[in-house]
Design a protein around this motif. Structure first.
Motif, short mmCIF file in Angstrom:
data_model
loop_
_atom_site.label_atom_id
_atom_site.label_comp_id
_atom_site.label_asym_id
_atom_site.label_seq_id
_atom_site.Cartn_x
_atom_site.Cartn_y
_atom_site.Cartn_z
N ARG A 161 44.67 59.25 3.09
CA ARG A 161 45.79 58.83 3.94
C ARG A 161 45.79 57.33 4.17
N GLY A 162 44.62 56.70 4.16
CA GLY A 162 44.53 55.27 4.40
C GLY A 162 45.05 54.47 3.22
N ARG A 163 45.40 53.21 3.48
CA ARG A 163 45.88 52.31 2.44
C ARG A 163 45.22 50.94 2.65
N VAL A 164 44.88 50.31 1.54
CA VAL A 164 44.27 48.99 1.62
C VAL A 164 45.01 48.02 0.69
N VAL A 165 44.92 46.76 1.04
CA VAL A 165 45.29 45.68 0.13
C VAL A 165 44.02 44.86 -0.10
N GLY A 166 43.95 44.22 -1.25
CA GLY A 166 42.72 43.50 -1.58
C GLY A 166 43.00 42.12 -2.11
N SER A 167 41.96 41.29 -2.09
CA SER A 167 42.03 39.96 -2.69
C SER A 167 40.62 39.51 -3.03
#
Length: 394
Positions: free
Chosen positions: A333-339
């Motif tokens: 259910r969780g969502r992440v963005v990355g860099s």
């Protein structure tokens, strides 16, 4: 009266299980230093291969996203003969064996990790995954101190024999995507240095390489110059013949065995470049895929075979369970963005939550267990784009 168990007590119980397991493995490792190493196996045992029916890499692609409730049917099955390229996969440290080397057959946890990491790529390629007598978790502590070189050498001899077997009997000039994680990446770095990077005639067959969680090294400020002289890091969408590599984290500042070339305890044990003159690679999958949307963690819905990795996965997702559903695959259910960030000498793919969920880092390993599964479909998309570009160039 039935005692009440609090969330804190459960968390402590899980943490104790993880700590006890790790401490026990370290203590057992001390008693293995003088154990004789098994002799080389006479032939390659394939964990996944087009010739095997219902191997761990043959999972269908139907998926439930528990964040949105959307159930997606898997893509139509493609016959092995119609897949344009091959994938060669080396799994990470996963065996539960208390020995200098894992056995030369597929244990349940080895099958689980192949499904966990490699099966989603079967839409793009014929998947070949050899069983190799890897250095088990119990031996890694002395291995890092330089006391288990023969264990690593034996494991790599299986990898090299499997690669030579594949090239002699299965490849027939086909393009290849290389996939590795953790110990599998260290093995793959060594294999690529001995094959594609040195062999100009072979190099055009390299479609791409996904070398996750394994400290791929370059010269500082360069896409080459560490592990590879002739194979660069991928820097743009649809680029092929290049390397995708990173380790994930969620916490800053990092304190990890991954991501910092000056504190790299692993690479030297495989005879690979390391030290402050190098930089650990981080390639941004959002850039390479053309998809910058927040991503979830996609895993097989079937339980992971019991052992140290399954316990660590429980810890990673605590206080929630590892995501599951009625589909073959489940996206969290969780969502992440990355860099990609450079923090205190660590070059890692830093995850930030756009939609929160528990993701606990394992001490000194960061979010290592889900390096590949965070945005897994994005990696599969990169593989597909590389394959299309490679075919066009051919």
């Amino acid at each position: 009266m039935t005692p009440v168990t609090t969330g804190v007590q459960v968390e402590m119980s899980v943490a104790r299980r993880v700590t006890a397991a790790i401490v026990g493995l370290v203590l057992m490792a001390g008693g293995l230093a003088g154990t004789a190493v098994a002799q080389p196996a006479p032939a390659t045992t394939w964990l996944c291969s087009p010739e095997l029916a219902n191997d761990p890499c043959d999972l269908p692609g139907d998926t439930t996203d528990v964040g949105t409730g959307v159930v997606t049917p898997g893509p139509a099955a493609v016959s092995e003969s119609d897949k344009p390229v091959d994938c060669f996969y080396l799994y990470p440290t996963v065996t539960n064996d208390v020995a200098l080397n894992a056995p030369g057959y597929a244990t349940p946890e080895v099958a689980s990790i192949a499904s966990f990491q490699a099966a989603r790529f079967n839409t793009q390629c014929r998947v070949f995954a050899p069983v190799y007598r890897q250095t088990p978790l119990v031996v890694l502590p002395p291995a890092l101190l330089g006391a288990a070189g023969p264990s690593i050498d034996l494991a790599y001899s299986d990898v090299r024999a499997a690669w030579d077997n594949y090239m002699a009997t299965e490849n027939n000039g086909r393009g290849v995507i290389l996939i590795g994680h953790s110990q599998g990446t260290f093995m793959m770095r060594k294999l690529m240095r001995e094959t594609f990077d040195r062999d100009a005639a072979l190099r055009p067959q390299l479609v791409g390489a996904f070398l996750m969680g394994g400290n791929v090294e370059t010269a500082r400020g360069s896409t080459t110059g560490g592990d590879f002289t002739n194979i660069p890091l991928c820097t743009e969408q649809s680029q092929f013949g290049c390397v995708v590599a990173y380790s994930t984290n969620t916490l800053l500042p990092p304190l990890s065995t991954f991501g910092n070339s000056a504190l790299d305890l692993w690479s030297g044990r495989w005879g690979l470049p390391s030290g402050p003159q190098y930089q650990v690679a981080c390639t941004d999958p959002a850039v390479l895929s053309g998809d910058a949307d927040p991503v979830g963690i996609t895993v097989p819905s079937a339980p992971f075979a019991f052992g140290i990795i399954s316990i660590l996965l429980q810890y990673t997702s605590f206080p929630e369970a590892v995501p599951t559903s009625n589909s073959t695959w489940t996206t969290s259910r969780g969502r992440v963005v990355g860099s990609c960030i450079d923090a205190g000498g660590y070059n890692q793919y830093h995850l930030q939550f756009a939609e929160p969920q528990p993701l606990n880092e394992v001490p000194l390993l960061d979010s290592h267990l889900v390096d590949m599964n965070v945005g897994l479909d994005r990696l599969v998309s990169i593989a597909g784009q590389q394959t299309t570009a490679w075919q066009s160039a051919r």
